[in-house]
Motif scaffolding. Structure first.
Motif, short mmCIF file in Angstrom:
data_model
loop_
_atom_site.label_atom_id
_atom_site.label_comp_id
_atom_site.label_asym_id
_atom_site.label_seq_id
_atom_site.Cartn_x
_atom_site.Cartn_y
_atom_site.Cartn_z
N ILE A 86 7.16 16.18 0.19
CA ILE A 86 5.90 15.75 -0.43
C ILE A 86 6.17 14.94 -1.69
CG2 ILE A 86 3.83 16.59 -1.61
CD1 ILE A 86 3.79 18.88 0.44
N ALA A 87 7.17 15.36 -2.47
CA ALA A 87 7.51 14.60 -3.68
C ALA A 87 7.98 13.20 -3.35
CB ALA A 87 8.59 15.35 -4.47
N ILE A 88 8.79 13.05 -2.31
CA ILE A 88 9.26 11.73 -1.89
C ILE A 88 8.09 10.89 -1.38
CG2 ILE A 88 10.70 10.54 -0.20
CD1 ILE A 88 12.65 12.95 -0.50
N ASP A 89 7.21 11.50 -0.61
CA ASP A 89 6.04 10.78 -0.11
C ASP A 89 5.15 10.31 -1.25
OD1 ASP A 89 4.15 9.88 1.93
OD2 ASP A 89 2.91 11.52 1.18
N LEU A 90 4.91 11.16 -2.21
CA LEU A 90 4.06 10.77 -3.34
C LEU A 90 4.72 9.68 -4.19
CD1 LEU A 90 2.58 14.19 -4.45
CD2 LEU A 90 1.44 12.35 -3.22
N PHE A 91 6.05 9.72 -4.31
CA PHE A 91 6.76 8.67 -5.04
C PHE A 91 6.56 7.32 -4.33
CE2 PHE A 91 10.63 6.16 -5.72
CZ PHE A 91 10.55 6.00 -7.10
N GLY A 92 6.71 7.32 -3.01
CA GLY A 92 6.49 6.08 -2.25
C GLY A 92 5.06 5.60 -2.35
N ASP A 93 4.11 6.53 -2.29
CA ASP A 93 2.70 6.15 -2.46
C ASP A 93 2.45 5.53 -3.82
OD1 ASP A 93 2.25 7.12 0.06
OD2 ASP A 93 1.29 8.98 -0.60
N GLY A 94 3.05 6.10 -4.86
CA GLY A 94 2.91 5.55 -6.20
C GLY A 94 3.48 4.15 -6.31
N LEU A 95 4.63 3.93 -5.67
CA LEU A 95 5.21 2.59 -5.67
C LEU A 95 4.30 1.59 -4.97
CD1 LEU A 95 8.99 3.22 -4.95
CD2 LEU A 95 7.96 2.47 -7.08
N MET A 96 3.74 1.99 -3.83
CA MET A 96 2.85 1.08 -3.10
C MET A 96 1.59 0.78 -3.88
SD MET A 96 3.20 2.05 0.91
CE MET A 96 2.98 3.81 0.73
N ILE A 97 1.01 1.78 -4.50
CA ILE A 97 -0.21 1.56 -5.30
C ILE A 97 0.10 0.69 -6.50
CG2 ILE A 97 -1.92 2.69 -6.77
CD1 ILE A 97 -1.79 5.06 -4.77
N GLY A 98 1.20 0.96 -7.18
CA GLY A 98 1.58 0.14 -8.32
C GLY A 98 1.85 -1.30 -7.93
N THR A 99 2.51 -1.50 -6.79
CA THR A 99 2.78 -2.86 -6.32
C THR A 99 1.49 -3.57 -5.94
OG1 THR A 99 4.91 -2.12 -5.48
CG2 THR A 99 4.07 -4.19 -4.63
N SER A 100 0.59 -2.85 -5.30
CA SER A 100 -0.66 -3.49 -4.87
C SER A 100 -1.52 -3.88 -6.07
CB SER A 100 -1.45 -2.58 -3.94
OG SER A 100 -1.92 -1.45 -4.64
N LEU A 101 -1.40 -3.18 -7.18
CA LEU A 101 -2.18 -3.54 -8.37
C LEU A 101 -1.64 -4.79 -9.06
CD1 LEU A 101 -2.84 0.00 -9.87
CD2 LEU A 101 -4.45 -1.48 -8.69
N THR A 102 -0.37 -5.09 -8.83
CA THR A 102 0.20 -6.26 -9.50
C THR A 102 0.08 -7.53 -8.68
OG1 THR A 102 2.40 -5.81 -8.57
CG2 THR A 102 1.89 -4.84 -10.71
N ILE A 103 -0.29 -7.41 -7.42
CA ILE A 103 -0.42 -8.59 -6.55
C ILE A 103 -1.79 -9.23 -6.78
CG2 ILE A 103 -0.53 -9.39 -4.16
CD1 ILE A 103 1.37 -7.14 -3.46
N SER A 104 -1.78 -10.51 -6.99
CA SER A 104 -3.01 -11.25 -7.21
C SER A 104 -3.68 -11.57 -5.88
CB SER A 104 -2.72 -12.53 -7.98
OG SER A 104 -3.88 -13.31 -8.07
N ALA A 105 -4.98 -11.61 -5.87
CA ALA A 105 -5.72 -11.93 -4.65
C ALA A 105 -5.74 -13.42 -4.39
CB ALA A 105 -7.15 -11.41 -4.76
N LEU A 106 -5.33 -14.22 -5.34
CA LEU A 106 -5.36 -15.68 -5.16
C LEU A 106 -4.19 -16.18 -4.42
CD1 LEU A 106 -6.70 -16.67 -8.65
CD2 LEU A 106 -7.95 -16.48 -6.51
#
Length: 106
Positions: A86-106
């Protein structure tokens, strides 16, 4: 919440966990498997599966080693394996969420 409130036998709890695992596998196979099969390069998918399996074996050996060293402490190997997964899964989820917040929609 119902499972926490009601007393359940180990067999019923095991059946419920297997059912939940089956639902997760069904979701993963219908949502992710078509994308994995069409992914290029194929060797990256094979390598990722091999690394994941090797990581599982390494974690299992680490849990065996820690259990042998901590004989006086009552610890369940399965509980630690679930905690680590679960800790590894949550770490991966955090990375994906953090990456998705930095990607611009343009």
């Amino acid at each position: 919440m119902i499972a926490e409130a009601l007393p359940l036998s180990k067999q019923t709890l095991g059946l419920a966990l297997h059912a939940a695992g089956g639902v997760l596998l069904a979701i993963a196979s219908t949502e992710l498997l078509p994308k994995v099969v069409s992914a290029k390069p194929v060797w990256a998918t094979i390598l990722a599966m091999f690394v994941g399996g090797a990581f599982y074996v390494w974690v299992n050996q680490l849990l065996n080693l820690s259990k042998n060293r901590l004989r006086g402490i009552d610890g369940n190997k399965v509980a630690w394996a679930i905690f680590l997964s679960i800790a590894i899964d949550l770490f991966g989820d955090g990375l994906m969420i953090g990456t998705s917040l930095t990607i611009s929609a343009l």
